[in-house]
Structures are given as C-alpha cells and as structure tokens.
Write an enzyme that holds these catalytic residues in place. Structure first.
Site, PDB file in Angstrom:
ATOM      1  N   ARG A  51      47.408  21.740  47.079  1.00  0.00           N
ATOM      2  CA  ARG A  51      48.776  21.419  46.654  1.00  0.00           C
ATOM      3  C   ARG A  51      49.154  19.961  46.871  1.00  0.00           C
ATOM      4  O   ARG A  51      49.717  19.322  45.992  1.00  0.00           O
ATOM      5  CB  ARG A  51      49.792  22.300  47.394  1.00  0.00           C
ATOM      6  N   THR A  52      48.901  19.437  48.057  1.00  0.00           N
ATOM      7  CA  THR A  52      49.444  18.110  48.354  1.00  0.00           C
ATOM      8  C   THR A  52      48.857  17.060  47.414  1.00  0.00           C
ATOM      9  O   THR A  52      49.570  16.237  46.850  1.00  0.00           O
ATOM     10  CB  THR A  52      49.216  17.755  49.830  1.00  0.00           C
ATOM     11  N   LYS A  80      30.244   6.081  55.448  1.00  0.00           N
ATOM     12  CA  LYS A  80      29.360   4.986  55.908  1.00  0.00           C
ATOM     13  C   LYS A  80      29.916   4.338  57.164  1.00  0.00           C
ATOM     14  O   LYS A  80      29.396   3.326  57.628  1.00  0.00           O
ATOM     15  CB  LYS A  80      29.248   3.917  54.819  1.00  0.00           C
ATOM     16  N   ARG A 101      45.632  11.593  53.366  1.00  0.00           N
ATOM     17  CA  ARG A 101      45.476  12.742  54.279  1.00  0.00           C
ATOM     18  C   ARG A 101      44.210  12.497  55.087  1.00  0.00           C
ATOM     19  O   ARG A 101      43.158  12.182  54.527  1.00  0.00           O
ATOM     20  CB  ARG A 101      45.360  14.047  53.495  1.00  0.00           C
ATOM     21  N   HIS A 129      53.548  16.062  58.343  1.00  0.00           N
ATOM     22  CA  HIS A 129      53.329  16.272  56.906  1.00  0.00           C
ATOM     23  C   HIS A 129      54.690  16.145  56.212  1.00  0.00           C
ATOM     24  O   HIS A 129      55.276  17.121  55.767  1.00  0.00           O
ATOM     25  CB  HIS A 129      52.725  17.667  56.709  1.00  0.00           C
TER      26      HIS A 129
HETATM   27  C1  NCD Z   1      49.562  22.684  54.741  1.00  0.00           C
HETATM   28  C2  NCD Z   1      48.798  21.528  55.347  1.00  0.00           C
HETATM   29  O1  NCD Z   1      47.846  21.025  54.755  1.00  0.00           O
HETATM   30  O2  NCD Z   1      49.194  21.155  56.430  1.00  0.00           O
HETATM   31  N1  NCD Z   1      49.374  22.852  53.369  1.00  0.00           N
HETATM   32  C3  NCD Z   1      50.027  22.054  52.489  1.00  0.00           C
HETATM   33  O3  NCD Z   1      49.909  20.856  52.503  1.00  0.00           O
HETATM   34  N2  NCD Z   1      50.849  22.647  51.612  1.00  0.00           N
HETATM   35  C4  NCD Z   1      49.459  23.927  55.515  1.00  0.00           C
HETATM   36  C5  NCD Z   1      48.106  24.433  55.903  1.00  0.00           C
HETATM   37  O4  NCD Z   1      47.066  23.848  55.611  1.00  0.00           O
HETATM   38  O5  NCD Z   1      48.095  25.486  56.537  1.00  0.00           O
END
Ligand code: NCD
Length: 356
Positions: A51-52, A80, A101, A129
């Site tokens: 999703r993100t 690397k 991320r 997040h």
């Molecule tokens: C979450 C995350 O990556 O922290 N998912 C997300 O980004 N919608 C929750 C999870 O991974 O459990």
C-alpha cells in the site's frame, strides 16, 4: 513543512489543510490531473510494501507527475554497503521529492538531514509511519465526523506497530481521547509513548489483554498484525501471534456505530467474515490513503510552503563515539554520518526516541 518524518511535523492547521485539499481532490479530481507535471517522486523502499509504495506512486501519477525508485534493499546500492546519506544525496539529483521506507529507526530523519528535496517517511522500522497516520485521520474524520471526543481501542502489536505509534502521537493534539490499549504483556506500547499520553492534559489510556473486556466502550477499534519481522526469536513470535483476534462474535458486544480500522496487511487478526459488516472500514482506508497522499505531495512540492532550510553544518556532526544510542536498531548504530539535532535535549535519542 519541508519534510514529513514524524507526526510532530504536523500541526493542527497542517492536518486541517491536508484534509481540505484531499476533500477538494475527491470532489474535483479534474482540477488536479496536471499539478505535478514535470515533477518526479522517488520511492526508496528498503523494506517490503504494497500500500504505502503503490499509494504514493498512484497519488503522484494521478497528479500528472513521474515516478522512479526501487522496491527492495537488494535492488539498490544498499546491498553494496552504501549509506543512506549517500543514497539520498544521489537521489536528490534525480527527483523532486522522495518517500523512504527503511528498517532502521531514525533513517528518514537522517536522510532528511542530507537531502535537498522533501523527504516523506514511509516507515522507519518500528518507529513512525506518518502518512499512514494521515490516512487514518482522514478516515476517522470522514467516518466519525470528528477527530476529538472518542474512545479508540488499539489492538495487537503495540510494541512494534509504527502505525499505532504515529497515530497516538498525532491524536494527542486533539482533546478528550481515551486510548484503550489491547495487547499481551509482551507487545505493550513503548513507555515513552505512554509517557506522552500521561503528559497530555485531556487524554487518558487504559490497558487490557483481551478484546471482549473492552470492545463495548469503543467508538473506533484499530486492529494491527503482530510484526513477525521485528522478532529476533521466532519462538517468541509463535507464542504471541494469535493473542488478539477479532471474531464475529465480538461485534455483538460493540456499539452499532463503532468503526473497525486496520492499516493492512492483515494476517489472521480479523475474521474475514467481518469484511462485509458495515463497521469495517479498512478497505475504505486504502482509498482515503491515495487522496491524502495526493494532498501531501502537493503541499510538499509547493515551494511557498518551504521554510528556508539551513544546510547541515559540520559543527553539528557527531561521531558514533560521541553518541551511542542503546537501541541496536537505531540508525545511529549503523551509519557514520550522524548529525546531532542541537535543539532537542538529549534525554531521548533524537533519531529513534529511545531514552538515553
Ligand atoms: C503497515 C506498515 O508497514 O507499518 N502497513 C502499511 O503501511 N499500511 C502495517 C504493517 O505492516 O503491519
């Protein structure tokens, strides 16, 4: 707002503005199809995501912009041994903003200190997040009609769940919120976040081990999965993985207008038969996520919103010998180019919030 690293970067007026833009985008999408023409967003994902990453990419494409990036650490020069600070200095030459991320706490903050383009934290280990939080705030605003005066149950892995950490911190700017923390002892919310709730004058928290004990008082139930990837001992994960599962029977105890949220992905913590219950809004959350990320991209790319940003100076540079965070997952323990933030007192690590 130059970067979005943690919920503390968002004021009440920032959130209101983003929600207003998201609402206008939903009502008048045709006005937004070209606003990011000739702009490029990089998505730098060192950890898995559905999703993100796709939501940010879809948001940028809807705005007429371009996207580039990678979706795993193996596909980047991190494999690397490249540092985050070098990666972001490089990506700053290719893109106008970047979403990162990374498994280490504080990684996005460090990247922002070396970046010449806006950074969005797409998840820094178990820490924060903030764009999921914006998604959650838009969902609550739409589905409950308010962002204050409610009781929210947060259930599951409250220790490692970055979406929970960021949502609680963001909600502390609103009044009269009762946080009901539902988890086994092993997965309790970190103390530093409980302390923030205690310091706050109008908000309170209580703790429970099971859903049935507390569900009847909730206006919102925010479910989360147990974060398997954060456990160093897989046996410990096996012991707690099924400790909080929302079953259809539980819903007969809940208010008729309670909403059920989940940042997704779900593993087994919500019985799939609940998906068709009108109280389940977790797939609507995904739709709200695109709208609010479109609003965020517009805001971050609008140069008039940028504060004059001072470039990092070498006086601020501290070596890892000067500063040892005890959290082994903190970015300060794996990168050398750590910049100390002089405005914060060093009671907590400025990168990962652990007590020093
Ligand atoms: C979450 C995350 O990556 O922290 N998912 C997300 O980004 N919608 C929750 C999870 O991974 O459990």
């Amino acid at each position: 707002m130059r970067h979005l690293i943690s919920p503390s970067d968002l004021s009440l007026s920032d959130i209101n503005k983003l929600i207003a833009i998201a609402t206008d985008i939903e009502n008048n999408p045709e006005n937004y199809t070209k606003v990011c023409e000739n702009k490029t967003m990089a998505t730098l994902f060192f950890e898995p995501s559905t999703r993100t990453r796709l939501s940010h990419e879809s948001a940028m494409l809807n705005l007429g912009g371009n996207i580039l990036g990678f979706s795993s650490a193996d596909a980047s020069s991190a494999a690397k041994g490249e540092s985050i600070s070098d990666t972001i200095r490089t990506v700053s030459c290719y893109a106008d903003l970047a979403v990162i991320r990374h498994p280490k706490e504080g990684s996005s903050l460090l990247a922002s200190q070396y970046s010449t383009i806006p950074i969005i934290n797409g998840g820094d280990g178990p820490h924060h997040h903030p764009t999921q939080t914006l998604t959650d705030l838009l969902t609550i605003a739409r589905e409950k009609g308010r962002l204050d005066n409610f009781t929210i149950g947060l259930c599951g892995d409250l220790k490692h769940g970055r979406t929970v950490h960021s949502l609680i911190e963001a909600l502390l700017i609103y009044d009269n919120i009762e946080f009901v923390l539902i988890s086994p002892d092993e997965l309790q919310l970190p103390t530093y976040i409980k302390d923030k709730i205690i310091e706050n004058s109008t908000n309170t928290f209580s703790e429970f081990k099971t859903i049935e004990e507390s569900i009847s008082q909730l206006d919102i139930l925010y479910m989360t999965r147990v974060q398997k990837e954060r456990f160093s001992d897989i046996e410990k994960y096996e012991e707690v993985k099924d400790s909080c599962i929302l079953m259809q029977e539980h819903l007969s105890l809940a208010k008729n207008d309670m909403i059920i949220m989940h940042p997704l992905p779900r593993v087994n913590e919500i019985d799939p038969r609940i998906d068709s219950d009108s109280r389940a809004v977790y797939f609507k959350q995904v739709q709200y996520g695109i709208l609010i990320r479109m609003a965020l991209i517009i805001e971050l790319l609008d140069a008039s919103n940028f504060p004059v940003d001072s470039a990092p100076t070498h006086e601020q540079t501290i070596t890892t010998q000067d500063f040892n965070c005890q959290n082994s997952n903190c970015i300060t323990n794996s990168e050398n180019n750590i910049l100390f933030i002089p405005t914060k007192k060093m009671i907590q690590c400025p990168y990962c919030d652990s007590r020093i």
